[in-house]
Design an enzyme around this catalytic site. Structure first.
Site, PDB file in Angstrom:
ATOM      1  N   HIS A  66       0.856  -1.280   0.052  1.00  0.00           N
ATOM      2  CA  HIS A  66       0.067  -0.170  -0.182  1.00  0.00           C
ATOM      3  C   HIS A  66       0.466   1.352  -0.164  1.00  0.00           C
ATOM      4  O   HIS A  66       0.122   2.430  -0.117  1.00  0.00           O
ATOM      5  CB  HIS A  66      -0.960   0.100   1.274  1.00  0.00           C
ATOM      6  CG  HIS A  66      -0.414  -0.213   2.480  1.00  0.00           C
ATOM      7  ND1 HIS A  66       0.634   0.437   3.007  1.00  0.00           N
ATOM      8  CD2 HIS A  66      -1.024  -1.243   3.401  1.00  0.00           C
ATOM      9  CE1 HIS A  66       0.840  -0.194   4.356  1.00  0.00           C
ATOM     10  NE2 HIS A  66       0.106  -1.114   4.547  1.00  0.00           N
ATOM     11  N   HIS A 161      -3.948   0.136  -4.421  1.00  0.00           N
ATOM     12  CA  HIS A 161      -3.723  -0.107  -2.964  1.00  0.00           C
ATOM     13  C   HIS A 161      -3.717   0.796  -2.142  1.00  0.00           C
ATOM     14  O   HIS A 161      -3.346   0.506  -0.888  1.00  0.00           O
ATOM     15  CB  HIS A 161      -2.514  -1.152  -2.904  1.00  0.00           C
ATOM     16  CG  HIS A 161      -2.629  -2.641  -3.467  1.00  0.00           C
ATOM     17  ND1 HIS A 161      -3.536  -3.414  -3.293  1.00  0.00           N
ATOM     18  CD2 HIS A 161      -1.969  -2.768  -4.769  1.00  0.00           C
ATOM     19  CE1 HIS A 161      -3.521  -4.400  -3.972  1.00  0.00           C
ATOM     20  NE2 HIS A 161      -2.651  -4.320  -4.846  1.00  0.00           N
TER      21      HIS A 161
END
Length: 192
Positions: A66, A161
């Site tokens: 992420h 993400h």
């Protein structure tokens, strides 16, 4: 609600980013959501997005996914400060997510720790909906569905993400899948 046509309901499409896979050991570092109103109106201005200080170090393996660093969250609010606002945003709607059980495990765990009740009557998993709407795809990851539906939107957090980007793309996937299912006579939750 179960017999109400898909296009007459309000949905809150959510996504979380975490430090790991189990809410007993991992923490949320980001939570985001976007609303879908009747007639599949996605309101890109009606969103919720918050970075969260997990009070633990973000493992490199999670960061690689992420791209949320320890520095990005060090001065952010804690989960007990963020969660009530998120639950208020999502109340009175059907909660949707891609592989929703993952996100809901974290939300349910943290809500229990904060002694908060969840305001959701039901949840929908776009992973399962996509398998029903477009059978035969080689994979049903969000990336694959973004490509399949040729989704290309621009957001400030335009990183795959990141929670808001994933929530918005999941919202578009949901509406596209519902439109396909409606043509097959599958028009409400009870038909799923």
């Amino acid at each position: 609600m179960r017999n109400t046509p898909f296009n007459q309901l309000t949905y809150t499409v959510i996504d979380t980013e975490t430090t790991g896979y189990s809410p007993k050991y991992a923490k949320m570092v980001e939570i985001a959501a976007v609303k879908i109103y009747p007639d599949y109106q996605i309101d890109y201005n009606d969103t919720f997005s918050a970075l969260i200080n997990p009070e633990i170090d973000i493992p490199y393996n999670a960061y690689k996914i992420h791209r949320i660093s320890n520095e990005m969250v060090q001065d952010k609010p804690l989960i007990h400060e963020v969660l009530p606002s998120f639950l208020s945003f999502a109340s009175k709607s059907i909660v949707v997510g891609h592989n929703i059980n993952f996100d809901m495990r974290f939300i349910e765990y943290e809500a229990a720790c904060c002694l908060l009740e969840l305001p959701f009557s039901c949840s929908i998993d776009t992973l399962k909906i996509a398998k029903k709407a477009v059978p035969g795809l080689p994979a049903y990851k969000l990336d694959n569905l973004i490509n399949y539906f040729n989704i290309n939107i621009s957001l400030p957090e335009n990183d795959r993400h990141r929670a808001l980007f994933d929530a918005v793309n999941t919202a578009i996937v949901l509406t596209e899948c519902f439109k396909i299912l409606e043509k097959q006579g599958i028009c409400n939750i009870s038909h799923l």
